[in-house]
Design a protein around this motif. Structure first.
Motif, PDB file in Angstrom:
ATOM      1  N   LYS A  63       2.005  -6.005   2.680  1.00 27.26           N
ATOM      2  CA  LYS A  63       1.009  -7.025   3.017  1.00 27.26           C
ATOM      3  C   LYS A  63       1.634  -8.413   2.826  1.00 27.26           C
ATOM      4  O   LYS A  63       2.171  -8.716   1.756  1.00 27.26           O
ATOM      5  CB  LYS A  63      -0.225  -6.868   2.100  1.00 27.26           C
TER       6      LYS A  63
ATOM      7  N   ASN B  16       0.854  -1.186   0.000  1.00 29.17           N
ATOM      8  CA  ASN B  16       0.000   0.000   0.000  1.00 29.17           C
ATOM      9  C   ASN B  16       0.889   1.235   0.000  1.00 29.17           C
ATOM     10  O   ASN B  16       1.964   1.227   0.619  1.00 29.17           O
ATOM     11  CB  ASN B  16      -0.914   0.024   1.232  1.00 29.17           C
TER      12      ASN B  16
ATOM     13  N   VAL C  27       0.237  -7.198   8.220  1.00 31.85           N
ATOM     14  CA  VAL C  27       0.559  -5.984   7.471  1.00 31.85           C
ATOM     15  C   VAL C  27       1.651  -5.247   8.238  1.00 31.85           C
ATOM     16  O   VAL C  27       1.512  -4.980   9.439  1.00 31.85           O
ATOM     17  CB  VAL C  27      -0.678  -5.075   7.312  1.00 31.85           C
ATOM     18  N   LEU C  28       2.768  -4.956   7.562  1.00 32.06           N
ATOM     19  CA  LEU C  28       3.911  -4.295   8.194  1.00 32.06           C
ATOM     20  C   LEU C  28       4.019  -2.854   7.717  1.00 32.06           C
ATOM     21  O   LEU C  28       3.919  -2.585   6.523  1.00 32.06           O
ATOM     22  CB  LEU C  28       5.211  -5.023   7.833  1.00 32.06           C
ATOM     23  N   GLU C  29       4.237  -1.945   8.649  1.00 27.49           N
ATOM     24  CA  GLU C  29       4.515  -0.555   8.269  1.00 27.49           C
ATOM     25  C   GLU C  29       5.887  -0.498   7.604  1.00 27.49           C
ATOM     26  O   GLU C  29       6.817  -1.201   8.018  1.00 27.49           O
ATOM     27  CB  GLU C  29       4.539   0.340   9.507  1.00 27.49           C
TER      28      GLU C  29
ATOM     29  N   LYS D 152       3.924   2.482   2.083  1.00 23.48           N
ATOM     30  CA  LYS D 152       3.685   2.716   3.521  1.00 23.48           C
ATOM     31  C   LYS D 152       3.391   1.411   4.266  1.00 23.48           C
ATOM     32  O   LYS D 152       3.550   1.334   5.472  1.00 23.48           O
ATOM     33  CB  LYS D 152       2.549   3.712   3.740  1.00 23.48           C
ATOM     34  N   GLU D 153       2.985   0.360   3.512  1.00 19.29           N
ATOM     35  CA  GLU D 153       2.693  -0.923   4.160  1.00 19.29           C
ATOM     36  C   GLU D 153       3.063  -2.083   3.240  1.00 19.29           C
ATOM     37  O   GLU D 153       2.944  -1.997   2.021  1.00 19.29           O
ATOM     38  CB  GLU D 153       1.197  -1.037   4.493  1.00 19.29           C
TER      39      GLU D 153
END
Length: 434
Positions: A243, A232, A249-251, A240-241
């Motif tokens: 998946k 994302n 979901v990781l920042e 920013k993320e």
């Protein structure tokens, strides 16, 4: 459009090109006879520096400090060296067409290059997530590392995202080396890979366990057994993320992808014999086409020690295969013979305060020895691989140059090893006796 002719042309400007150029000079190449055509804008350099010293927060490596051939303790070949030897460095020039029958290369700009003998040293290119249609993989700050331009982008992004979060996709060489150097840059680092342990092509579970715990102790988060399936981005198009397939979901402010590479052989498809994903060569790196040689990552060659054929992606082979091909070219011209390429596989890596070397083949039963506690001040441990009663491979973390030479000798000589328990107890002492 311009047409130029040379006796010898090297297509590709990586590690192999630099070492080949030095060997051409050693063999007495005349001024004006040799050209190196590279799509990169700089003279050949030692590529391993990019994932190691180039990204250091302090005392970072920069050109001209790591031009070839400093990686093996040789003279640094600056652009002036090539000029002095009368070797044409044709940079920022991508070859888009190769016609081996007419001995002609054509660049993206439409320039034509003729040759009598050709060395294919095109190397590899990284696998990109966009190649697989991964959702959001074209977001900004999803980066790769292969060439110096990639490293410069990484440096800029690290500065722009100070103390940010970085996700490393992949648990091989690039994943491990970049996770370490990103941590040194005070970034929040998470490494993600699908395999049950890191560096699965080389490490056993025991060896990998040491590195995973060591990295964890340094603050690197490791997520195994899953892959990135999408990204994302924010309103600026920056990632920013990340998946993951397992639903997490990781920042991420930065994503660096190291999921493998493929040899750049497309230019020569249908014109040379191929095998195992590379261009098939003999023990002198001659291809199926007269006066055409292939070296480094693109060459599939006879591995004399193991009586099979392999393609090897590592800087050590890139250097040595290039030198062998040039010697073979001159021997052929002079009606002489040289020894067949008898390569001992060698791989190495450096990260944090760690440094390991591996020689030989990692097949058969593995025996680990030494101090492999990740909490040790100066861990030193290794492994031998035993097949059919012989040691065929050896690995050492934290070894001195003498100790590394000793394990290399073990892998080359392949001594008998009858009792694995005794071998585990003897450890390095066994190598010193060979």
């Amino acid at each position: 459009m311009a047409e130029k002719s040379f006796k010898y042309v090297i297509v590709g400007g990586g590690v192999s090109a630099g070492y080949a150029a030095r060997e051409f000079a050693n063999q007495g190449v005349k001024k004006g006879e040799l050209a190196i055509i590279s799509k990169e804008a700089v003279a050949p350099y030692e590529r391993p520096a990019l994932s190691k010293g180039y990204l250091f927060p302090e005392g970072a490596a920069r050109l001209p400090g790591f031009h070839t051939c400093v990686g093996s303790g040789g003279e640094k070949l600056l652009p002036e060296w090539y000029a002095d030897k009368g070797i044409s460095l044709i940079l920022s020039t991508e070859i888009v067409k190769a016609d081996l029958a007419s001995k002609t290369l054509v660049s993206a700009a439409g320039d034509t290059f003729k040759y009598e003998s050709l060395i294919i040293a095109t190397g590899s290119t990284v696998l990109r997530l966009t190649d697989f249609g991964v959702q959001g993989a074209d977001s900004k700050n999803i980066l790769y590392l292969r060439e110096i331009d990639d490293a410069d982008k990484l440096v800029e992004t690290i500065k722009a995202k100070k103390n940010g979060k970085v996700v490393i996709v992949g648990g091989g060489y690039i994943g491990l080396e970049l996770s370490a150097v990103m941590k040194l840059n005070n970034l929040d680092v998470t490494m993600v890979y699908p395999e049950p342990w890191c560096m699965p092509r080389l490490f056993t579970a025991n060896i990998a366990a040491f590195y995973e715990e060591y990295y964890t102790n340094k603050g690197v988060q490791i997520i195994k057994g899953t892959v990135a399936v999408g990204f994302n981005s924010n309103d600026n198009g920056e990632v920013k993320e990340v998946k993951l397939k397992d639903g997490r979901v990781l920042e991420a402010d930065i994503v660096v992808v190291g999921v493998g590479a493929r040899p750049l052989t497309t230019l020569f498809k249908g014109q040379v014999e191929e095998d195992k994903g590379g261009i098939k060569t003999d023990a002198f790196f001659k291809t199926s086409v007269a006066n055409v040689y292939a070296v480094g990552d693109v060459a599939t060659f006879p591995m004399k020690m193991y009586n099979d054929i392999r393609r090897v992606e590592h800087v050590d082979h890139s250097r040595k295969s290039a030198e062998q091909a040039v010697k073979a070219i001159f021997a052929s011209e002079q009606g002489k013979t040289i020894d067949e390429y008898d390569y001992l596989p060698m791989f190495y890596s450096r990260s944090f305060n760690l440094s390991w070397q591996f020689y030989g083949d990692n097949v058969g039963d593995a025996v680990i020895f030494g101090d492999n506690s990740p909490k040790s001040e100066n861990p030193k441990f290794g492994s031998y691989w035993i097949k059919d009663g012989k040691i065929v491979g050896a690995f050492l973390e934290g070894g001195s140059s003498e100790e590394n030479k000793a394990i290399a000798k073990v892998a080359k000589v392949q001594p008998a090893a009858d009792n694995l328990d005794v071998l585990a107890k003897e450890g390095l002492a066994f190598a010193s006796k060979i």
